[in-house]
Design a protein around this motif. Structure first.
Motif, PDB file in Angstrom:
ATOM      1  N   ILE A   2     -31.612   1.833 -43.694  1.00  0.00           N
ATOM      2  CA  ILE A   2     -32.467   3.042 -43.591  1.00  0.00           C
ATOM      3  C   ILE A   2     -33.741   2.527 -42.781  1.00  0.00           C
ATOM      4  CG2 ILE A   2     -33.604   4.957 -44.740  1.00  0.00           C
ATOM      5  CD1 ILE A   2     -30.524   5.217 -44.324  1.00  0.00           C
ATOM      6  N   GLU A   3     -34.309   1.622 -43.407  1.00  0.00           N
ATOM      7  CA  GLU A   3     -35.757   1.185 -42.797  1.00  0.00           C
ATOM      8  C   GLU A   3     -35.641   0.663 -41.362  1.00  0.00           C
ATOM      9  OE1 GLU A   3     -37.052  -1.707 -45.459  1.00  0.00           O
ATOM     10  OE2 GLU A   3     -37.442  -0.297 -47.075  1.00  0.00           O
ATOM     11  N   ARG A   4     -34.523   0.121 -41.141  1.00  0.00           N
ATOM     12  CA  ARG A   4     -34.276  -0.269 -39.769  1.00  0.00           C
ATOM     13  C   ARG A   4     -34.146   0.957 -38.789  1.00  0.00           C
ATOM     14  NH1 ARG A   4     -34.714  -5.546 -37.763  1.00  0.00           N
ATOM     15  NH2 ARG A   4     -33.528  -5.869 -35.668  1.00  0.00           N
ATOM     16  N   ILE A   5     -33.374   1.891 -39.139  1.00  0.00           N
ATOM     17  CA  ILE A   5     -33.148   3.060 -38.109  1.00  0.00           C
ATOM     18  C   ILE A   5     -34.140   3.858 -37.826  1.00  0.00           C
ATOM     19  CG2 ILE A   5     -31.807   5.243 -38.262  1.00  0.00           C
ATOM     20  CD1 ILE A   5     -29.435   4.017 -39.716  1.00  0.00           C
ATOM     21  N   PHE A   6     -35.084   3.882 -39.028  1.00  0.00           N
ATOM     22  CA  PHE A   6     -36.380   4.925 -38.859  1.00  0.00           C
ATOM     23  C   PHE A   6     -37.519   4.062 -38.553  1.00  0.00           C
ATOM     24  CE2 PHE A   6     -33.354   7.578 -41.253  1.00  0.00           C
ATOM     25  CZ  PHE A   6     -33.512   8.798 -40.785  1.00  0.00           C
ATOM     26  N   PRO A  22     -40.086  13.928 -36.503  1.00  0.00           N
ATOM     27  CA  PRO A  22     -40.021  12.718 -35.848  1.00  0.00           C
ATOM     28  C   PRO A  22     -39.043  12.014 -35.865  1.00  0.00           C
ATOM     29  CG  PRO A  22     -42.170  12.983 -36.774  1.00  0.00           C
ATOM     30  CD  PRO A  22     -41.201  13.784 -37.442  1.00  0.00           C
ATOM     31  N   VAL A  23     -38.329  11.646 -34.681  1.00  0.00           N
ATOM     32  CA  VAL A  23     -37.095  10.519 -34.774  1.00  0.00           C
ATOM     33  C   VAL A  23     -37.261   9.436 -35.585  1.00  0.00           C
ATOM     34  CG1 VAL A  23     -35.523   9.490 -33.415  1.00  0.00           C
ATOM     35  CG2 VAL A  23     -36.318  11.279 -32.671  1.00  0.00           C
ATOM     36  N   SER A  24     -38.306   8.514 -35.460  1.00  0.00           N
ATOM     37  CA  SER A  24     -38.714   7.208 -36.236  1.00  0.00           C
ATOM     38  C   SER A  24     -40.048   7.214 -36.289  1.00  0.00           C
ATOM     39  CB  SER A  24     -37.796   6.367 -35.854  1.00  0.00           C
ATOM     40  OG  SER A  24     -38.395   5.772 -34.259  1.00  0.00           O
ATOM     41  N   GLY A  25     -40.563   5.910 -36.985  1.00  0.00           N
ATOM     42  CA  GLY A  25     -41.909   5.750 -36.857  1.00  0.00           C
ATOM     43  C   GLY A  25     -42.270   5.888 -38.319  1.00  0.00           C
ATOM     44  N   TRP A  26     -43.657   5.406 -38.462  1.00  0.00           N
ATOM     45  CA  TRP A  26     -44.429   5.469 -39.795  1.00  0.00           C
ATOM     46  C   TRP A  26     -45.936   5.946 -39.768  1.00  0.00           C
ATOM     47  CZ3 TRP A  26     -42.326   5.819 -44.431  1.00  0.00           C
ATOM     48  CH2 TRP A  26     -43.179   5.605 -45.549  1.00  0.00           C
ATOM     49  N   ALA A  55     -28.263   9.300 -41.763  1.00  0.00           N
ATOM     50  CA  ALA A  55     -29.323   9.182 -41.171  1.00  0.00           C
ATOM     51  C   ALA A  55     -29.316   9.390 -39.564  1.00  0.00           C
ATOM     52  CB  ALA A  55     -29.868   7.767 -41.332  1.00  0.00           C
ATOM     53  N   THR A  56     -28.363   8.820 -38.945  1.00  0.00           N
ATOM     54  CA  THR A  56     -28.022   9.182 -37.562  1.00  0.00           C
ATOM     55  C   THR A  56     -27.799  10.667 -37.180  1.00  0.00           C
ATOM     56  OG1 THR A  56     -27.101   6.846 -37.378  1.00  0.00           O
ATOM     57  CG2 THR A  56     -26.712   8.256 -35.813  1.00  0.00           C
ATOM     58  N   LEU A  57     -27.001  11.370 -38.136  1.00  0.00           N
ATOM     59  CA  LEU A  57     -26.714  12.789 -37.789  1.00  0.00           C
ATOM     60  C   LEU A  57     -28.297  13.309 -37.887  1.00  0.00           C
ATOM     61  CD1 LEU A  57     -23.447  13.132 -39.627  1.00  0.00           C
ATOM     62  CD2 LEU A  57     -23.994  13.083 -37.117  1.00  0.00           C
ATOM     63  N   LEU A  58     -28.925  13.124 -39.057  1.00  0.00           N
ATOM     64  CA  LEU A  58     -30.310  13.826 -39.247  1.00  0.00           C
ATOM     65  C   LEU A  58     -30.978  13.402 -37.909  1.00  0.00           C
ATOM     66  CD1 LEU A  58     -30.911  13.158 -42.903  1.00  0.00           C
ATOM     67  CD2 LEU A  58     -30.203  15.241 -41.923  1.00  0.00           C
ATOM     68  N   THR A 115     -41.540  10.469 -43.235  1.00  0.00           N
ATOM     69  CA  THR A 115     -40.801  10.067 -44.421  1.00  0.00           C
ATOM     70  C   THR A 115     -39.614  11.106 -45.034  1.00  0.00           C
ATOM     71  OG1 THR A 115     -42.413  11.369 -46.107  1.00  0.00           O
ATOM     72  CG2 THR A 115     -42.926   9.199 -45.330  1.00  0.00           C
ATOM     73  N   ILE A 116     -39.570  12.175 -44.404  1.00  0.00           N
ATOM     74  CA  ILE A 116     -38.925  13.255 -44.667  1.00  0.00           C
ATOM     75  C   ILE A 116     -37.149  12.995 -44.477  1.00  0.00           C
ATOM     76  CG2 ILE A 116     -38.086  15.590 -44.277  1.00  0.00           C
ATOM     77  CD1 ILE A 116     -41.189  16.604 -44.000  1.00  0.00           C
ATOM     78  N   LEU A 117     -36.844  12.483 -43.081  1.00  0.00           N
ATOM     79  CA  LEU A 117     -35.781  12.455 -42.882  1.00  0.00           C
ATOM     80  C   LEU A 117     -34.968  10.927 -43.597  1.00  0.00           C
ATOM     81  CD1 LEU A 117     -35.321  13.060 -38.993  1.00  0.00           C
ATOM     82  CD2 LEU A 117     -34.888  14.614 -40.979  1.00  0.00           C
ATOM     83  N   PRO A 118     -35.875   9.881 -43.471  1.00  0.00           N
ATOM     84  CA  PRO A 118     -35.230   8.863 -44.368  1.00  0.00           C
ATOM     85  C   PRO A 118     -34.995   9.107 -45.826  1.00  0.00           C
ATOM     86  CG  PRO A 118     -37.544   8.439 -43.641  1.00  0.00           C
ATOM     87  CD  PRO A 118     -36.998   9.518 -42.540  1.00  0.00           C
TER      88      PRO A 118
END
Length: 309
Positions: free
Chosen positions: A248-252, A162-166, A147-150, A172-175
């Motif tokens: 994963i939820e925490r990272i994104f 996007p780096v993160s968020g919802w 996840a971090t590398l992506l 939703t793609i990266l997570p």
């Protein structure tokens, strides 16, 4: 078939009752109570809070109260989230976890099956090695590293997502991709091993001798018989992913169910621990039930009858 389904339903209910009972009593063996960590709370107020939630009564009485509420579909009020019921928290957090989980399952199953089939048909070839490398990465590299590398390359450097968020599908793609590596590795390895076993069977040689096309042999005979191990692991795999992945939820920054489950353990939030555990167990047991039913449709040789014959 109806009798088998009813028997399995009874077994599911018994299993869930055992899970609820064990979780309830083991949870109360944890030192302290939900209000132990509260700072500067007078003892009288603490006792009033315990009485409000029936935590001052004998354990067996508390157990009876909980079972009665559970039969009415009431998972209780969270002891840490003010004026919020467990049902409400699960209803708010599960959709995000479910969406990420299902997308990752779809990616993992689709790519895993393709890689496993191609690897088996090209044993010791280029695609076989590619499949094994991806499987090793998926099993040995934690999903939070992926996840971090992506995030670093796809989101920060290339700025494609996007780096993160919802809020949008792009979030939703990266997570989903990060979560899919584990299921992809499991499914590709299982499918490859199962395909290699099927390829050497006599009925495959018979199909070739009849002059069937390679596509027909692979699709109708190889894949149909090789996919049973995949069906077996899909049940717990789906249940484990769709109910939330805390890291994963925490990272994104995903408002999913995973964080509530983890935080409830640290907070001694009894109702939240029980509610999320029951919710997870219902999904897991139901998915295992679907796996058993699916067997009969995938392979006609399997007959679901009394005694498992």
């Amino acid at each position: 078939m109806l009798r088998y389904t009813l028997e399995r339903t009874l077994y599911m209910l018994i299993t869930l009752w055992v899970i609820v009972t064990l979780t309830f009593f083991l949870m109360h063996m944890i030192p302290g109570d939900p209000f132990t960590s509260e700072k500067r709370v007078p003892e009288q107020i603490r006792q009033n809070m315990l009485a409000k939630y029936h935590l001052d009564k004998p354990l067996i009485v508390q157990y009876g109260y909980y079972l009665r509420n559970l039969l009415h579909g009431d998972l209780g009020i969270s002891l840490k989230y003010l004026n919020r019921t467990v049902n409400e928290i699960i209803a708010n957090g599960f959709p995000a976890s479910f969406q990420i989980g299902m997308q990752s399952i779809i990616i993992g199953v689709f790519l895993g099956l393709i890689l496993g089939i191609v690897a088996a048909l090209n044993r010791n070839g280029f695609w076989d090695y590619v499949s094994m490398i991806l499987a090793i990465i998926g099993r040995s590299v934690p999903n939070f590293i992926i996840a971090t590398l992506l995030q670093y390359w796809i989101a920060s450097k290339l700025r494609w997502l996007p780096v993160s968020g919802w809020g949008t599908f792009a979030h939703t793609i990266l997570p989903s991709v990060a979560l899919s590596f584990a299921s992809l590795s499991i499914i590709s390895r299982l499918m490859r091993a199962s395909m290699l076993d099927v390829i050497g069977q006599d009925y495959i040689k018979t199909a070739k001798s009849k002059g069937l096309s390679s596509f027909e042999i692979v699709w109708r005979h190889m894949i149909r018989n090789a996919i049973l191990p995949i069906i077996t692991v899909l049940g717990p795999l789906i249940a484990g992913i769709v109910t939330g992945t805390f890291v994963i939820e925490r990272i994104f920054g995903i408002p999913g169910l995973g964080k509530y489950f983890v935080q409830s353990i640290y907070n001694n939030d009894y109702t939240m621990i029980l509610g999320t555990t029951i919710f997870y167990s219902v999904i897991l047991v139901f998915m295992m039930f679907l796996v058993d039913i699916t067997y009969g449709f995938i392979d006609p040789r399997i007959r679901l009858s009394k005694g498992g014959k």
